[in-house]
Write a protein that holds these residues in place. Structure first.
Motif, PDB file in Angstrom:
ATOM      1  N   ALA A  94     -34.063 -20.024   7.788  1.00  0.00           N
ATOM      2  CA  ALA A  94     -34.160 -19.570   9.183  1.00  0.00           C
ATOM      3  C   ALA A  94     -35.618 -19.261   9.521  1.00  0.00           C
ATOM      4  N   ARG A  95     -36.298 -18.630   8.587  1.00  0.00           N
ATOM      5  CA  ARG A  95     -37.714 -18.315   8.839  1.00  0.00           C
ATOM      6  C   ARG A  95     -38.543 -19.592   8.930  1.00  0.00           C
ATOM      7  N   LEU A  96     -38.229 -20.551   8.079  1.00  0.00           N
ATOM      8  CA  LEU A  96     -38.941 -21.834   8.113  1.00  0.00           C
ATOM      9  C   LEU A  96     -38.829 -22.484   9.495  1.00  0.00           C
ATOM     10  N   LEU A  97     -37.662 -22.294  10.134  1.00  0.00           N
ATOM     11  CA  LEU A  97     -37.416 -22.928  11.433  1.00  0.00           C
ATOM     12  C   LEU A  97     -37.670 -21.978  12.605  1.00  0.00           C
ATOM     13  N   GLY A  98     -38.073 -20.747  12.313  1.00  0.00           N
ATOM     14  CA  GLY A  98     -38.355 -19.783  13.376  1.00  0.00           C
ATOM     15  C   GLY A  98     -37.115 -19.277  14.097  1.00  0.00           C
ATOM     16  N   LEU A  99     -35.976 -19.205  13.383  1.00  0.00           N
ATOM     17  CA  LEU A  99     -34.708 -18.778  13.999  1.00  0.00           C
ATOM     18  C   LEU A  99     -34.353 -17.346  13.598  1.00  0.00           C
ATOM     19  N   THR A 100     -33.646 -16.646  14.484  1.00  0.00           N
ATOM     20  CA  THR A 100     -33.134 -15.316  14.161  1.00  0.00           C
ATOM     21  C   THR A 100     -31.918 -15.475  13.254  1.00  0.00           C
ATOM     22  N   PHE A 101     -31.864 -14.683  12.185  1.00  0.00           N
ATOM     23  CA  PHE A 101     -30.777 -14.809  11.223  1.00  0.00           C
ATOM     24  C   PHE A 101     -30.116 -13.453  10.972  1.00  0.00           C
ATOM     25  N   VAL A 102     -28.791 -13.430  11.042  1.00  0.00           N
ATOM     26  CA  VAL A 102     -28.020 -12.210  10.761  1.00  0.00           C
ATOM     27  C   VAL A 102     -27.056 -12.494   9.614  1.00  0.00           C
ATOM     28  N   ALA A 103     -27.112 -11.656   8.566  1.00  0.00           N
ATOM     29  CA  ALA A 103     -26.200 -11.794   7.424  1.00  0.00           C
ATOM     30  C   ALA A 103     -25.177 -10.670   7.459  1.00  0.00           C
ATOM     31  N   VAL A 104     -23.895 -11.031   7.385  1.00  0.00           N
ATOM     32  CA  VAL A 104     -22.842 -10.020   7.254  1.00  0.00           C
ATOM     33  C   VAL A 104     -22.457  -9.975   5.783  1.00  0.00           C
ATOM     34  N   ILE A 105     -22.709  -8.826   5.151  1.00  0.00           N
ATOM     35  CA  ILE A 105     -22.536  -8.728   3.693  1.00  0.00           C
ATOM     36  C   ILE A 105     -21.641  -7.538   3.337  1.00  0.00           C
ATOM     37  N   PRO A 106     -20.916  -7.628   2.205  1.00  0.00           N
ATOM     38  CA  PRO A 106     -20.118  -6.479   1.766  1.00  0.00           C
ATOM     39  C   PRO A 106     -21.033  -5.342   1.310  1.00  0.00           C
ATOM     40  N   SER A 111     -28.886  -4.209  -3.980  1.00  0.00           N
ATOM     41  CA  SER A 111     -29.985  -3.826  -3.092  1.00  0.00           C
ATOM     42  C   SER A 111     -31.125  -4.850  -3.177  1.00  0.00           C
ATOM     43  N   ARG A 112     -31.264  -5.489  -4.338  1.00  0.00           N
ATOM     44  CA  ARG A 112     -32.309  -6.500  -4.505  1.00  0.00           C
ATOM     45  C   ARG A 112     -32.089  -7.684  -3.551  1.00  0.00           C
ATOM     46  N   LYS A 113     -30.803  -8.076  -3.394  1.00  0.00           N
ATOM     47  CA  LYS A 113     -30.527  -9.188  -2.482  1.00  0.00           C
ATOM     48  C   LYS A 113     -30.811  -8.785  -1.037  1.00  0.00           C
ATOM     49  N   ILE A 114     -30.462  -7.545  -0.687  1.00  0.00           N
ATOM     50  CA  ILE A 114     -30.724  -7.067   0.678  1.00  0.00           C
ATOM     51  C   ILE A 114     -32.235  -7.077   0.935  1.00  0.00           C
ATOM     52  N   GLU A 115     -33.003  -6.619  -0.048  1.00  0.00           N
ATOM     53  CA  GLU A 115     -34.475  -6.645   0.075  1.00  0.00           C
ATOM     54  C   GLU A 115     -34.983  -8.055   0.323  1.00  0.00           C
ATOM     55  N   LEU A 116     -34.415  -9.019  -0.415  1.00  0.00           N
ATOM     56  CA  LEU A 116     -34.871 -10.408  -0.279  1.00  0.00           C
ATOM     57  C   LEU A 116     -34.536 -10.971   1.100  1.00  0.00           C
ATOM     58  N   ILE A 117     -33.310 -10.690   1.575  1.00  0.00           N
ATOM     59  CA  ILE A 117     -32.904 -11.173   2.912  1.00  0.00           C
ATOM     60  C   ILE A 117     -33.873 -10.612   3.958  1.00  0.00           C
ATOM     61  N   GLU A 118     -34.168  -9.317   3.837  1.00  0.00           N
ATOM     62  CA  GLU A 118     -35.049  -8.678   4.822  1.00  0.00           C
ATOM     63  C   GLU A 118     -36.492  -9.155   4.676  1.00  0.00           C
ATOM     64  N   ALA A 119     -36.888  -9.448   3.438  1.00  0.00           N
ATOM     65  CA  ALA A 119     -38.257  -9.947   3.235  1.00  0.00           C
ATOM     66  C   ALA A 119     -38.465 -11.290   3.932  1.00  0.00           C
ATOM     67  N   TYR A 120     -37.398 -12.093   4.039  1.00  0.00           N
ATOM     68  CA  TYR A 120     -37.491 -13.368   4.764  1.00  0.00           C
ATOM     69  C   TYR A 120     -37.253 -13.185   6.270  1.00  0.00           C
ATOM     70  N   GLY A 121     -37.141 -11.931   6.714  1.00  0.00           N
ATOM     71  CA  GLY A 121     -36.998 -11.676   8.144  1.00  0.00           C
ATOM     72  C   GLY A 121     -35.560 -11.656   8.633  1.00  0.00           C
ATOM     73  N   GLY A 122     -34.585 -11.716   7.719  1.00  0.00           N
ATOM     74  CA  GLY A 122     -33.180 -11.670   8.126  1.00  0.00           C
ATOM     75  C   GLY A 122     -32.728 -10.244   8.397  1.00  0.00           C
ATOM     76  N   LYS A 123     -31.664 -10.125   9.202  1.00  0.00           N
ATOM     77  CA  LYS A 123     -31.064  -8.807   9.453  1.00  0.00           C
ATOM     78  C   LYS A 123     -29.754  -8.730   8.680  1.00  0.00           C
ATOM     79  N   CYS A 124     -29.454  -7.549   8.125  1.00  0.00           N
ATOM     80  CA  CYS A 124     -28.198  -7.382   7.388  1.00  0.00           C
ATOM     81  C   CYS A 124     -27.261  -6.446   8.125  1.00  0.00           C
ATOM     82  N   VAL A 125     -26.004  -6.877   8.227  1.00  0.00           N
ATOM     83  CA  VAL A 125     -24.937  -6.015   8.748  1.00  0.00           C
ATOM     84  C   VAL A 125     -23.954  -5.842   7.600  1.00  0.00           C
ATOM     85  N   THR A 126     -23.711  -4.593   7.163  1.00  0.00           N
ATOM     86  CA  THR A 126     -22.807  -4.397   6.034  1.00  0.00           C
ATOM     87  C   THR A 126     -21.405  -4.024   6.511  1.00  0.00           C
TER      88      THR A 126
END
Ligand SMILES: *Cc1c(COP(=O)(O)O)cnc(C)c1O
Length: 353
Positions: A94-106, A111-126
Motif C-alpha cells: 500500500a505504501r509503495l502505491l501511495g494508498l491508505t491501508f487499514v488492517a483489522v487484526i485480532p 506487538s511486533r507485527k503491529i509495529e511493522l504494519i504501522e512502520a509501513y504506514g498502515g492503520k490497525c483496528v483490533t
C-alpha cells in the motif's frame, strides 16, 4: 488518450512488477537428515522476502487482482482482515502505491507485527475475537468506499497456479537434486492459498507429488477435509498464520492428499529443532511443517521408498520473542514442549537432555 485514473492503474501495476524484478527468489535450504535414511528434506525459505513471510507473494497478488479488476484506484482505501503477517506485507505494498491501508487484526496479534504494519504506514483496528475480523473489515470498506482485499476468499483466485508461483520456483530449484520430483510437499493452511496453488501447479504439470497439510489444534481444516463439510466451525488456532475457525473459500480440500493435526507443543518444539539444524529461528507454523514432514520421512523409510520432501519456512522467530520463544508465555498457556523436543532430538540422532 488514456484518462488519468487509468494511467494511475497502469503505473501501479508497473510499480508492482518493478518490485518483483528488484526482489530475488527465496532459497531452498536442505535440512540435514542422516544420509542412510535416503530421504532429502528441504525448506523453501519464505522468510527471506522483503516483508519477512510467504505473505509477500500473496499481498502482491491481491493488489494486482484488485488493480486489474478495476477495484483499486488512486484514492481507494484498502482494507484487510488478518492475523498479522498478511497485513504486514499489504501495508508495504500500500505504501509503495501511495494508498491508505487499514488492517483489522485480532487482539492476540503479536506487538511486533503491529509495529511493522504501522512502520509501513498502515492503520490497525483490533477486534476481540478472531472470528470478528471479517465483518469489521467489510464494514470499514463499505463506510470508506474502499476495497476489502479479502485474503481468505481471494488467495486461491488471485494467484496464478500455472506459472510464476512458489511451486514453479520449488521445482526449478530442485533440478540438480537426487530426487527432483518430491514425494510430498508439506505446508500449513491459513487462507489455504499456498497449499492450493502448489497442489494445482503439481497437477497441471503432471507431477506425482502429493500435498500434505499440517493443521494445528483448534483448527477446522482437518475435520473439514476428512468429512468434506464446508459448514463446520472450530474454536480457532493458537499457532499464528495457520488453522482457522471456519472453512475459508481458498482452502480446496479436493487437491490435498493428507491432513495431520499437530499439537501446539509439538509445533513449537519443531520450531526450535528447525532453529538448531538450520541456524535460522523460524515462527511456529514452520515447526508444524517440520512435524508433518518428519512423520512422512519416517513413513518413506518404513516403506523403503527413497525420495525427497519439500516444506516451507514461513516466517522468522523475531516476530515472536514475547510469545512462542518465551517460556513463561508458554507455561501460562499450559504448553509443554520438552517431551516433543526430546523425542525429535532422539529421532534425528542429535543430543538429548
Ligand atoms: C499465512 C501463513 C501461513 C499459511 O499460508 P496460507 O497460504 O495462508 O495458507 C503459514 N505460516 C504463516 C506464518 C503465515 O502467515
Amino acid at each position: 488518450m488514456v484518462n488519468p485514473s487509468r494511467r494511475w492503474v497502469i503505473n501501479a501495476i508497473r510499480e508492482l512488477n518493478a518490485e518483483a524484478t528488484r526482489s530475488a527468489d527465496t532459497h531452498l535450504l536442505r535440512f540435514p537428515l542422516p544420509t542412510d535414511w535416503e530421504v532429502d528434506l528441504y525448506f523453501k525459505d519464505e522468510s527471506s522476502h522483503p516483508t519477512g513471510s510467504l505473505k509477500h507473494r500473496l499481498a502482491r497478488s491481491l493488489f494486482l487482482f484488485g488493480l486489474v479488476g478495476g477495484r483499486i484506484e488512486a484514492s481507494t482505501t484498502v482494507v484487510e482482515a488478518s492475523s498479522g503477517s498478511t497485513a504486514v506485507s499489504e501495508a508495504y505494498f500500500a505504501r509503495l502505491l501511495g494508498l491508505t491501508f487499514v488492517a483489522v487484526i485480532p487482539i492476540s496479534t503479536s506487538s511486533r507485527k503491529i509495529e511493522l504494519i504501522e512502520a509501513y504506514g498502515g492503520k490497525c483496528v483490533t477486534v476481540r475475537n478472531s472470528t470478528a475480523v471479517y465483518k469489521e473489515a467489510e464494514q470499514i470498506a463499505r463506510t470508506t468506499g474502499g476495497y476489502y482485499l479479502d485474503q481468505f476468499s481471494n488467495a486461491s483466485l488471485a494467484t496464478d497456479w500455472r506459472a510464476n508461483n512458489i511451486a514453479s520456483s520449488i521445482y526449478e530449484q530442485l533440478a540438480d537434486e537426487c530426487h527432483p520430483e518430491p514425494t510430498w510437499i508439506v505446508a500449513g493452511a491459513g487462507t489455504g492459498g499456498t497449499c492450493s496453488t502448489i497442489a494445482r501447479y503439481t497437477r497441471y504439470w503432471g507431477y506425482r507429488t502429493k500435498m500434505a497439510v499440517g493443521d494445528p489444534e483448534g483448527s477446522v481444516y482437518e475435520k473439514a477435509w476428512r468429512t468434506g463439510r464446508a459448514d463446520l466451525t472450530a474454536s480457532g488456532s493458537r499457532i499464528e498464520g495457520i488453522g482457522r475457525p471456519r472453512v475459508e473459500r481458498s482452502f480446496l480440500p479436493h487437491v490435498i492428499d493428507h491432513v495431520q493435526t499437530v499439537p501446539d507443543g509439538a509445533s513449537i518444539a519443531g520450531m526450535h529443532i528447525v532453529h538448531e539444524h538450520l541456524g535460522l529461528a523460524p515462527g511456529p507454523s514452520t515447526g508444524t511443517n517440520l512435524i508433518v514432514a518428519l512423520e512422512l520421512v519416517q513413513k518413506m523409510r518404513r516403506d523403503q521408498t527413497p525420495g525427497s520432501i519439500v516444506t516451507l519456512m514461513c516466517d522468522r522467530g523475531e516476530r515472536y520473542h514475547d510469545s512462542y520463544y518465551n517460556s513463561s508465555w508458554l507455561t501460562s498457556r499450559g504448553i509443554d514442549t520438552a517431551p516433543h523436543i526430546n523425542r525429535l532430538r532422539e529421532q534425528l540422532g542429535t543430543r538429548s537432555c
